[in-house]
Design a protein around this motif. Structure first.
Motif, mmCIF file in Angstrom:
data_model
loop_
_atom_site.group_PDB
_atom_site.id
_atom_site.type_symbol
_atom_site.label_atom_id
_atom_site.label_comp_id
_atom_site.label_asym_id
_atom_site.label_seq_id
_atom_site.Cartn_x
_atom_site.Cartn_y
_atom_site.Cartn_z
ATOM 1 N N LEU A 8 46.835 24.574 71.009
ATOM 2 C CA LEU A 8 45.479 24.872 71.108
ATOM 3 C C LEU A 8 45.157 26.172 70.712
ATOM 4 O O LEU A 8 45.600 27.210 71.097
ATOM 5 C CB LEU A 8 45.200 24.684 72.820
ATOM 6 C CG LEU A 8 43.775 24.892 73.324
ATOM 7 C CD1 LEU A 8 42.994 23.636 72.796
ATOM 8 C CD2 LEU A 8 43.783 24.691 74.766
ATOM 9 N N ASP A 9 44.086 26.238 69.913
ATOM 10 C CA ASP A 9 43.388 27.366 69.527
ATOM 11 C C ASP A 9 42.547 28.218 70.736
ATOM 12 O O ASP A 9 42.483 27.268 71.690
ATOM 13 C CB ASP A 9 42.466 27.295 68.404
ATOM 14 C CG ASP A 9 41.607 28.341 68.095
ATOM 15 O OD1 ASP A 9 42.499 29.517 67.919
ATOM 16 O OD2 ASP A 9 40.346 28.448 67.820
ATOM 17 N N TYR A 10 42.431 29.522 70.656
ATOM 18 C CA TYR A 10 41.822 30.138 71.758
ATOM 19 C C TYR A 10 40.417 30.567 71.395
ATOM 20 O O TYR A 10 39.349 29.705 71.902
ATOM 21 C CB TYR A 10 42.625 31.576 72.152
ATOM 22 C CG TYR A 10 41.832 32.360 73.305
ATOM 23 C CD1 TYR A 10 42.031 31.693 74.534
ATOM 24 C CD2 TYR A 10 41.145 33.272 72.990
ATOM 25 C CE1 TYR A 10 41.547 32.571 75.422
ATOM 26 C CE2 TYR A 10 40.383 34.208 74.022
ATOM 27 C CZ TYR A 10 40.641 33.505 75.240
ATOM 28 O OH TYR A 10 40.158 34.264 76.276
ATOM 29 N N ASP A 11 40.050 31.397 70.489
ATOM 30 C CA ASP A 11 38.596 31.813 70.150
ATOM 31 C C ASP A 11 38.001 30.665 69.263
ATOM 32 O O ASP A 11 38.357 30.232 68.421
ATOM 33 C CB ASP A 11 38.730 32.982 69.199
ATOM 34 C CG ASP A 11 39.174 34.444 69.840
ATOM 35 O OD1 ASP A 11 38.517 34.815 70.793
ATOM 36 O OD2 ASP A 11 40.267 34.720 69.608
ATOM 37 N N GLY A 12 36.852 30.332 69.878
ATOM 38 C CA GLY A 12 35.900 29.085 69.374
ATOM 39 C C GLY A 12 36.317 27.740 69.779
ATOM 40 O O GLY A 12 35.717 26.808 69.491
ATOM 41 N N THR A 13 37.624 27.714 70.438
ATOM 42 C CA THR A 13 37.931 26.373 71.078
ATOM 43 C C THR A 13 38.237 26.514 72.613
ATOM 44 O O THR A 13 37.467 26.124 73.299
ATOM 45 C CB THR A 13 39.459 26.172 70.334
ATOM 46 O OG1 THR A 13 39.233 26.060 69.097
ATOM 47 C CG2 THR A 13 39.716 24.828 70.865
ATOM 48 N N TYR A 14 39.208 27.164 73.111
ATOM 49 C CA TYR A 14 39.287 27.312 74.570
ATOM 50 C C TYR A 14 38.045 27.985 75.091
ATOM 51 O O TYR A 14 37.625 27.580 76.093
ATOM 52 C CB TYR A 14 40.628 27.986 74.872
ATOM 53 C CG TYR A 14 40.780 28.108 76.262
ATOM 54 C CD1 TYR A 14 41.409 27.096 77.128
ATOM 55 C CD2 TYR A 14 40.598 29.428 76.867
ATOM 56 C CE1 TYR A 14 41.565 27.268 78.418
ATOM 57 C CE2 TYR A 14 40.568 29.571 78.414
ATOM 58 C CZ TYR A 14 41.083 28.398 79.124
ATOM 59 O OH TYR A 14 41.445 28.588 80.453
ATOM 60 N N ILE A 84 44.558 21.502 67.978
ATOM 61 C CA ILE A 84 43.195 21.693 68.064
ATOM 62 C C ILE A 84 42.737 22.707 67.857
ATOM 63 O O ILE A 84 43.066 23.817 68.494
ATOM 64 C CB ILE A 84 43.187 21.181 69.831
ATOM 65 C CG1 ILE A 84 43.874 20.080 70.062
ATOM 66 C CG2 ILE A 84 41.668 21.274 70.285
ATOM 67 C CD1 ILE A 84 43.963 19.707 71.667
ATOM 68 N N ASP A 85 41.661 23.001 66.976
ATOM 69 C CA ASP A 85 41.347 24.472 66.363
ATOM 70 C C ASP A 85 39.810 24.057 65.832
ATOM 71 O O ASP A 85 39.478 23.165 65.082
ATOM 72 C CB ASP A 85 42.361 24.649 65.182
ATOM 73 C CG ASP A 85 42.216 26.256 65.008
ATOM 74 O OD1 ASP A 85 41.129 26.642 64.823
ATOM 75 O OD2 ASP A 85 43.524 26.742 64.941
ATOM 76 N N ASP A 86 38.983 25.069 66.304
ATOM 77 C CA ASP A 86 37.528 24.865 65.705
ATOM 78 C C ASP A 86 37.477 25.498 64.345
ATOM 79 O O ASP A 86 36.623 25.110 63.545
ATOM 80 C CB ASP A 86 36.735 25.884 66.429
ATOM 81 C CG ASP A 86 36.850 27.434 66.073
ATOM 82 O OD1 ASP A 86 38.222 27.648 66.319
ATOM 83 O OD2 ASP A 86 36.190 27.977 65.927
ATOM 84 N N ALA A 87 38.671 26.241 63.890
ATOM 85 C CA ALA A 87 38.528 26.592 62.481
ATOM 86 C C ALA A 87 40.088 26.354 61.777
ATOM 87 O O ALA A 87 40.800 27.216 61.630
ATOM 88 C CB ALA A 87 38.504 28.155 62.226
HETATM 89 MG MG MG Z 1 39.364 29.639 66.588
#
Ligand code: MG
Length: 96
Positions: A8-14, A84-87
């Motif tokens: 799981l990604d952090y910035d922009g996701t979590y 799982i990643d926004d980018a």
């Molecule tokens: Mg991100």
């Protein structure tokens, strides 16, 4: 059922809905899957907030330090089944 390793990604996701992802992490963990957090941040200068929020929730936290995530995790012999990643380009591309 295969036990999945989920990155799981952090910035922009979590960060976009922490309650949603907390519920997801808890549900996935209860179902026997493993959830780690992997981000582009540097641990030494950018990691404290992340550790405060995610310690005890995810199995491990990885700071790729602007390197592509697949290699950053690969050096630890960690190969997620699902990202799982926004980018998602940062899974494969360095940011420096
Ligand atoms: Mg991100």
């Amino acid at each position: 059922m295969k036990k999945l390793l989920i990155a799981l990604d952090y910035d922009g996701t979590y960060t976009e809905d922490t309650k949603l992802w907390d519920a997801f992490i808890a549900l996935a963990t209860r179902a026997g899957h493993r959830v780690i957090c992997c981000m582009m941040r540097y641990e030494d200068t950018e990691g404290d907030e992340v550790k405060d929020l995610l310690r005890g929730k995810v199995e491990r936290i990885f700071f790729a330090g602007r390197k592509n995530k697949i290699e950053a995790l690969g050096t630890h012999e960690i190969f997620p089944d699902i990202w799982i990643d926004d980018a998602p380009h940062w899974i494969f591309d360095d940011a420096i």
